[in-house]
Design a protein around this motif. Sequence first.
Motif, PDB file in Angstrom:
ATOM      1  N   ALA A   1      39.743  36.976  42.329  1.00 55.91           N
ATOM      2  CA  ALA A   1      38.869  37.921  42.309  1.00 55.91           C
ATOM      3  C   ALA A   1      39.392  39.200  42.317  1.00 55.91           C
ATOM      4  O   ALA A   1      38.823  40.401  41.614  1.00 55.91           O
ATOM      5  CB  ALA A   1      37.876  37.811  43.535  1.00 55.91           C
ATOM      6  N   ARG A   2      40.683  39.564  42.871  1.00 57.34           N
ATOM      7  CA  ARG A   2      41.238  40.593  42.763  1.00 57.34           C
ATOM      8  C   ARG A   2      41.845  41.126  41.178  1.00 57.34           C
ATOM      9  O   ARG A   2      42.048  42.407  41.274  1.00 57.34           O
ATOM     10  CB  ARG A   2      42.634  40.473  43.729  1.00 57.34           C
ATOM     11  CG  ARG A   2      42.452  40.667  45.187  1.00 57.34           C
ATOM     12  CD  ARG A   2      43.904  41.106  45.903  1.00 57.34           C
ATOM     13  NE  ARG A   2      43.449  41.230  47.120  1.00 57.34           N
ATOM     14  CZ  ARG A   2      43.741  40.336  48.283  1.00 57.34           C
ATOM     15  NH1 ARG A   2      44.631  39.353  47.919  1.00 57.34           N
ATOM     16  NH2 ARG A   2      43.409  40.513  49.503  1.00 57.34           N
ATOM     17  N   MET A   3      41.864  40.299  40.358  1.00 55.26           N
ATOM     18  CA  MET A   3      42.373  40.774  39.120  1.00 55.26           C
ATOM     19  C   MET A   3      41.195  41.745  38.388  1.00 55.26           C
ATOM     20  O   MET A   3      41.398  42.443  37.459  1.00 55.26           O
ATOM     21  CB  MET A   3      42.341  39.231  38.298  1.00 55.26           C
ATOM     22  CG  MET A   3      43.453  38.374  38.371  1.00 55.26           C
ATOM     23  SD  MET A   3      43.293  37.175  37.139  1.00 55.26           S
ATOM     24  CE  MET A   3      41.583  36.656  36.995  1.00 55.26           C
ATOM     25  N   PHE A   4      40.052  41.600  39.191  1.00 52.89           N
ATOM     26  CA  PHE A   4      38.874  42.295  38.704  1.00 52.89           C
ATOM     27  C   PHE A   4      38.573  43.553  39.430  1.00 52.89           C
ATOM     28  O   PHE A   4      37.480  44.140  39.192  1.00 52.89           O
ATOM     29  CB  PHE A   4      37.579  41.449  38.217  1.00 52.89           C
ATOM     30  CG  PHE A   4      37.853  40.339  37.603  1.00 52.89           C
ATOM     31  CD1 PHE A   4      37.744  40.702  36.181  1.00 52.89           C
ATOM     32  CD2 PHE A   4      38.057  39.149  38.090  1.00 52.89           C
ATOM     33  CE1 PHE A   4      37.926  39.439  35.228  1.00 52.89           C
ATOM     34  CE2 PHE A   4      38.300  37.955  37.077  1.00 52.89           C
ATOM     35  CZ  PHE A   4      38.241  38.287  35.623  1.00 52.89           C
ATOM     36  N   LEU A   5      39.264  43.945  40.118  1.00 49.62           N
ATOM     37  CA  LEU A   5      39.212  45.225  40.999  1.00 49.62           C
ATOM     38  C   LEU A   5      39.018  46.491  40.107  1.00 49.62           C
ATOM     39  O   LEU A   5      38.669  47.542  40.600  1.00 49.62           O
ATOM     40  CB  LEU A   5      40.162  45.352  42.011  1.00 49.62           C
ATOM     41  CG  LEU A   5      40.118  44.563  43.287  1.00 49.62           C
ATOM     42  CD1 LEU A   5      41.396  44.589  44.225  1.00 49.62           C
ATOM     43  CD2 LEU A   5      38.946  44.783  44.046  1.00 49.62           C
ATOM     44  N   PHE A   6      39.516  46.393  39.056  1.00 45.05           N
ATOM     45  CA  PHE A   6      39.453  47.665  37.734  1.00 45.05           C
ATOM     46  C   PHE A   6      37.978  47.667  37.457  1.00 45.05           C
ATOM     47  O   PHE A   6      37.772  48.636  36.979  1.00 45.05           O
ATOM     48  CB  PHE A   6      40.110  47.344  36.804  1.00 45.05           C
ATOM     49  CG  PHE A   6      39.876  46.233  35.999  1.00 45.05           C
ATOM     50  CD1 PHE A   6      39.183  46.476  34.765  1.00 45.05           C
ATOM     51  CD2 PHE A   6      40.191  44.801  35.989  1.00 45.05           C
ATOM     52  CE1 PHE A   6      38.849  45.332  33.932  1.00 45.05           C
ATOM     53  CE2 PHE A   6      39.976  43.659  35.140  1.00 45.05           C
ATOM     54  CZ  PHE A   6      39.153  44.113  34.133  1.00 45.05           C
ATOM     55  N   VAL A   7      37.009  46.642  37.633  1.00 43.96           N
ATOM     56  CA  VAL A   7      35.560  46.778  37.006  1.00 43.96           C
ATOM     57  C   VAL A   7      34.893  48.003  37.532  1.00 43.96           C
ATOM     58  O   VAL A   7      34.674  47.747  38.718  1.00 43.96           O
ATOM     59  CB  VAL A   7      34.965  45.271  37.127  1.00 43.96           C
ATOM     60  CG1 VAL A   7      33.630  45.498  36.414  1.00 43.96           C
ATOM     61  CG2 VAL A   7      35.620  44.144  36.285  1.00 43.96           C
ATOM     62  N   ARG A  14      25.571  48.255  34.023  1.00 43.13           N
ATOM     63  CA  ARG A  14      26.150  47.995  32.680  1.00 43.13           C
ATOM     64  C   ARG A  14      27.384  48.350  32.608  1.00 43.13           C
ATOM     65  O   ARG A  14      28.179  48.907  33.491  1.00 43.13           O
ATOM     66  CB  ARG A  14      25.221  49.110  32.007  1.00 43.13           C
ATOM     67  CG  ARG A  14      23.791  49.007  31.795  1.00 43.13           C
ATOM     68  CD  ARG A  14      23.463  47.967  30.825  1.00 43.13           C
ATOM     69  NE  ARG A  14      21.920  47.938  30.539  1.00 43.13           N
ATOM     70  CZ  ARG A  14      21.598  47.336  29.450  1.00 43.13           C
ATOM     71  NH1 ARG A  14      22.126  46.814  28.563  1.00 43.13           N
ATOM     72  NH2 ARG A  14      20.255  47.669  29.196  1.00 43.13           N
ATOM     73  N   GLY A  15      28.081  47.819  31.586  1.00 45.04           N
ATOM     74  CA  GLY A  15      29.463  47.908  31.163  1.00 45.04           C
ATOM     75  C   GLY A  15      30.276  46.654  30.337  1.00 45.04           C
ATOM     76  O   GLY A  15      29.328  45.553  30.680  1.00 45.04           O
TER      77      GLY A  15
END
Length: 143
Positions: A1-7, A14-15
């Motif tokens: 899950a940490r891989m997605f802290l940039f989201v 949206r995005g």
Amino acid sequence: ARMFLFVRETQPNRGAMVEGFLRFTNTPAGSSWCASFVSYILNLHYQGEPPLNRTASCDAILSAARSQGWVTTTPVRGDIFLRVTPGLPEDAHHVGFVVDASPESFRGIAGNTSADGLNANGDRVAERDMRRTADLVFVHLPA
């Protein structure tokens, strides 16, 4: 899950990444996405065979966990947390992952939250420390 802290969202719910999580659960763009994020991460972790069905519904995650006997009062790393509405124990409205736990608190990662992790309809994936409170349910999935 940490891989997605940039989201981060580009507009409310949206995005590119947010809409990817939503598409994964066949959910319309612009919808709340915390459960879709959890479903996506579980699919990655379990290499396409997660113990929970793909869903954009916190209630569906809670219902499945209760029916399988996976609800626990003692969270550990890798568990799921669900925030429920006080007085309505079957109404879950936010979900994320436990990344560390102690008797009084835990560290969690969730999607569709705020920078401080307090908002259940925020604009990002965020990690933060949280107190264990009565409005939280923890789910221990099988290995």
